[in-house]
Write a protein that holds these residues in place. Structure first.
Motif, PDB file in Angstrom:
ATOM      1  N   ILE A  55       1.052  -1.269  -0.070  1.00 46.80           N
ATOM      2  CA  ILE A  55       0.311   0.150   0.024  1.00 46.80           C
ATOM      3  C   ILE A  55       0.852   1.233   0.091  1.00 46.80           C
ATOM      4  N   TYR A  56       1.915   1.313   0.877  1.00 43.94           N
ATOM      5  CA  TYR A  56       2.934   2.315   0.755  1.00 43.94           C
ATOM      6  C   TYR A  56       3.322   2.546  -0.538  1.00 43.94           C
ATOM      7  N   ARG A  57       3.955   1.464  -1.011  1.00 43.69           N
ATOM      8  CA  ARG A  57       4.662   1.629  -2.318  1.00 43.69           C
ATOM      9  C   ARG A  57       3.611   2.028  -3.473  1.00 43.69           C
ATOM     10  N   LEU A  58       2.496   1.994  -3.606  1.00 47.11           N
ATOM     11  CA  LEU A  58       1.638   2.114  -4.564  1.00 47.11           C
ATOM     12  C   LEU A  58       1.282   3.635  -4.233  1.00 47.11           C
ATOM     13  N   ALA A  59       1.373   4.062  -3.286  1.00 50.40           N
ATOM     14  CA  ALA A  59       1.168   5.686  -2.841  1.00 50.40           C
ATOM     15  C   ALA A  59       2.577   6.530  -2.886  1.00 50.40           C
ATOM     16  N   ALA A  60       3.424   5.984  -2.670  1.00 48.55           N
ATOM     17  CA  ALA A  60       4.775   6.805  -2.641  1.00 48.55           C
ATOM     18  C   ALA A  60       5.495   6.971  -3.714  1.00 48.55           C
ATOM     19  N   GLU A  61       5.551   5.856  -4.620  1.00 48.48           N
ATOM     20  CA  GLU A  61       6.184   5.768  -5.761  1.00 48.48           C
ATOM     21  C   GLU A  61       5.810   6.860  -7.014  1.00 48.48           C
ATOM     22  N   PRO A  62       4.620   6.985  -7.200  1.00 46.51           N
ATOM     23  CA  PRO A  62       3.989   7.951  -8.041  1.00 46.51           C
ATOM     24  C   PRO A  62       4.322   9.454  -7.365  1.00 46.51           C
ATOM     25  N   PHE A  63       4.236   9.493  -6.063  1.00 45.56           N
ATOM     26  CA  PHE A  63       4.397  10.942  -5.408  1.00 45.56           C
ATOM     27  C   PHE A  63       5.773  11.125  -5.411  1.00 45.56           C
ATOM     28  N   PHE A  64       6.556  10.252  -5.140  1.00 44.78           N
ATOM     29  CA  PHE A  64       8.192  10.787  -5.190  1.00 44.78           C
ATOM     30  C   PHE A  64       8.898  10.725  -6.710  1.00 44.78           C
ATOM     31  N   LEU A  65       8.073   9.988  -7.699  1.00 42.91           N
ATOM     32  CA  LEU A  65       8.736  10.539  -9.120  1.00 42.91           C
ATOM     33  C   LEU A  65       8.079  11.481  -9.708  1.00 42.91           C
ATOM     34  N   SER A  66       7.304  12.376  -8.925  1.00 43.36           N
ATOM     35  CA  SER A  66       6.549  13.189  -9.706  1.00 43.36           C
ATOM     36  C   SER A  66       7.750  14.466  -9.887  1.00 43.36           C
ATOM     37  N   ASN A  67       7.322  15.571 -10.577  1.00 39.74           N
ATOM     38  CA  ASN A  67       8.288  16.493 -10.896  1.00 39.74           C
ATOM     39  C   ASN A  67       8.646  17.500  -9.875  1.00 39.74           C
ATOM     40  N   PHE A  68       9.230  17.186  -8.707  1.00 42.58           N
ATOM     41  CA  PHE A  68       9.553  18.034  -7.428  1.00 42.58           C
ATOM     42  C   PHE A  68      11.081  18.630  -7.862  1.00 42.58           C
ATOM     43  N   LYS A  69      11.102  19.949  -7.357  1.00 33.55           N
ATOM     44  CA  LYS A  69      12.519  20.198  -7.140  1.00 33.55           C
ATOM     45  C   LYS A  69      13.404  19.257  -6.061  1.00 33.55           C
ATOM     46  N   LYS A  70      14.593  19.342  -6.454  1.00 33.30           N
ATOM     47  CA  LYS A  70      15.446  18.519  -5.970  1.00 33.30           C
ATOM     48  C   LYS A  70      15.408  18.751  -4.445  1.00 33.30           C
ATOM     49  N   SER A  71      15.576  19.909  -4.007  1.00 31.06           N
ATOM     50  CA  SER A  71      15.501  20.198  -2.266  1.00 31.06           C
ATOM     51  C   SER A  71      14.367  19.642  -1.933  1.00 31.06           C
ATOM     52  N   ASP A  72      13.074  19.888  -2.540  1.00 31.39           N
ATOM     53  CA  ASP A  72      11.836  19.490  -2.055  1.00 31.39           C
ATOM     54  C   ASP A  72      12.020  17.655  -1.762  1.00 31.39           C
ATOM     55  N   PHE A  73      12.401  17.228  -2.968  1.00 30.10           N
ATOM     56  CA  PHE A  73      12.296  15.767  -3.020  1.00 30.10           C
ATOM     57  C   PHE A  73      13.282  15.177  -1.736  1.00 30.10           C
ATOM     58  N   VAL A  74      14.241  15.873  -1.603  1.00 34.63           N
ATOM     59  CA  VAL A  74      15.216  15.368  -0.724  1.00 34.63           C
ATOM     60  C   VAL A  74      14.749  15.204   0.660  1.00 34.63           C
ATOM     61  N   ALA A  75      14.271  16.498   1.081  1.00 34.97           N
ATOM     62  CA  ALA A  75      13.428  16.907   2.338  1.00 34.97           C
ATOM     63  C   ALA A  75      12.228  15.573   2.644  1.00 34.97           C
ATOM     64  N   MET A  76      11.493  15.499   1.656  1.00 30.09           N
ATOM     65  CA  MET A  76      10.194  14.635   1.974  1.00 30.09           C
ATOM     66  C   MET A  76      10.933  13.235   1.796  1.00 30.09           C
ATOM     67  N   ASN A  77      11.599  12.691   1.086  1.00 31.46           N
ATOM     68  CA  ASN A  77      12.177  11.624   1.169  1.00 31.46           C
ATOM     69  C   ASN A  77      12.777  11.148   2.595  1.00 31.46           C
ATOM     70  N   ALA A  78      13.356  11.815   3.161  1.00 28.29           N
ATOM     71  CA  ALA A  78      14.054  11.775   4.273  1.00 28.29           C
ATOM     72  C   ALA A  78      12.915  11.787   5.450  1.00 28.29           C
TER      73      ALA A  78
END
Length: 265
Positions: A55-78
Motif C-alpha cells: 500500500i505504501y509503495r503504490l502511494a509513495a512511488e508516483p508521489f516521489f517520481l513526480s516533478n519536484f525540485k531536488k530540495s523538496d524531494f530530498v526533504a520529503m524522502n528523508a
C-alpha cells in the motif's frame, strides 16, 4: 530506463520465493515438506506487514517520481523514511506481541514455528526501508543500480540458506531472509551516500527501532516471569500503548485531526 528495473524486478521476485525451493532441496525428503509447510504458514501471517509495504509503495512511488525540485524531494524522502519506520514498528509490535492470537489463522500443526514470526516481520520492515532508499535512483534515471541491489539480496539469500538451512531448517531460512534484506538496505544506503546524499534522520529512526525492539524483548521477559497465565496480554497491551504514545508525542501528531481527515475522506 525500464530494462534494469525489469531485471531487478525479476531478481527481486526470485529473491522473495527462492528460499522455499532451497528448503525443499537442502533438507532430507522426509523432513523438507513439513518444514516448508511451517515456514509458509508463518510467512502468511507476516503478510500483514507486506500489505502495508505494498500500500505504501503504490502511494509513495508516483508521489516521489513526480516533478519536484531536488530540495523538496530530498526533504520529503528523508521524512518519509522516518515515518515509514515509525509506522512499521507499530505494526511489527502489534503482530509480534500478540503472535499467539495471529497464529490462530493457520492450522494447529503449523503453529510450532510461530517463534520465527518476529524475524520474518523484521525482514519485511527492511523491504520498505530499501524501497525508500530506491526512490532517488529511479528519479535520477540511474535504474541500473536496482540490479546491484537486488543481486546483492539474491546472493545473500542463496549463501545464507545454503549455510543455515541444513542445520536449522526453516529457522535458518528466516534468518537468511533477514540477512538478505539487511544487505540490500546496506548497499542502498551506501549508494545513496555516495551519489545522492539524503539527510535521513538516523537518530530518530534509530530511536523507533531500538525502542520497538526493547518493548519486544521486555515483553518476552515479562511473559517468562508473570505468575498468572494470560496476564502477558495485558502487559503487552500496555507496552504497545506506551510505544504508540511515545511516537505520537515525539512527532507531535494531532490524532484527533488525523482521524477527522480520514473520516471525511
Amino acid at each position: 530506463y525500464s530494462l534494469p528495473l525489469l531485471v531487478g524486478g525479476l531478481t527481486g521476485t526470485a529473491n522473495e520465493f527462492i528460499d522455499r525451493q532451497l528448503i525443499k532441496f537442502l533438507l532430507p525428503e522426509g523432513v523438507a515438506m513439513a518444514q516448508l509447510g511451517v515456514y509458509g504458514a508463518v510467512t502468511k501471517i507476516a503478510v500483514v506487514m507486506m500489505l502495508f509495504y505494498q500500500i505504501y509503495r503504490l502511494a509513495a512511488e508516483p508521489f516521489f517520481l513526480s516533478n519536484f525540485k531536488k530540495s523538496d524531494f530530498v526533504a520529503m524522502n528523508a521524512a518519509a523514511l522516518k515515518y515509514y519506520v515509525m509506522a512499521s514498528m507499530v505494526i511489527f509490535l502489534c503482530i509480534a506481541l500478540f503472535r499467539d492470537a495471529f497464529a490462530l489463522i493457520v492450522g494447529r500443526e503449523f503453529r510450532e514455528g510461530i517463534f520465527i514470526l518476529p524475524v520474518v516481520l523484521g525482514a519485511n520492515v527492511l523491504s520498505g526501508v530499501w524501497l525508500n532508499l530506491s526512490f532517488w535512483y529511479k528519479r535520477e534515471e540511474r535504474t541500473q543500480l536496482a540490479v546491484w541491489v537486488t543481486f546483492t539480496g539474491l546472493f545473500f539469500t542463496v549463501v545464507m540458506n545454503v549455510a543455515l538451512v541444513p542445520a536449522l531448517g526453516y529457522v535458518g531460512a528466516a534468518w537468511a531472509r533477514l540477512a538478505s534484506e539487511a544487505a540490500m538496505v546496506g548497499v542502498s544506503y551506501w549508494l545513496n551516500r555516495r551519489y545522492y546524499p539524503t539527510p535521513y534522520d538516523l537518530r530518530r529512526i534509530g530511536e523507533y527501532v531500538a525502542l520497538g525492539l526493547g518493548v519486544f524483548f521486555a515483553s518476552a521477559v515479562f511473559a517468562r516471569w508473570l505468575p498468572v497465565r494470560g496476564a502477558e496480554y495485558a502487559v503487552n497491551g500496555v507496552l504497545f500503548g506506551l510505544f504508540g504514545l511515545f511516537a505520537v508525542r515525539r512527532e507531535h501528531i494531532d490524532v484527533g485531526r488525523l482521524l477527522r481527515s480520514v473520516v471525511k475522506r
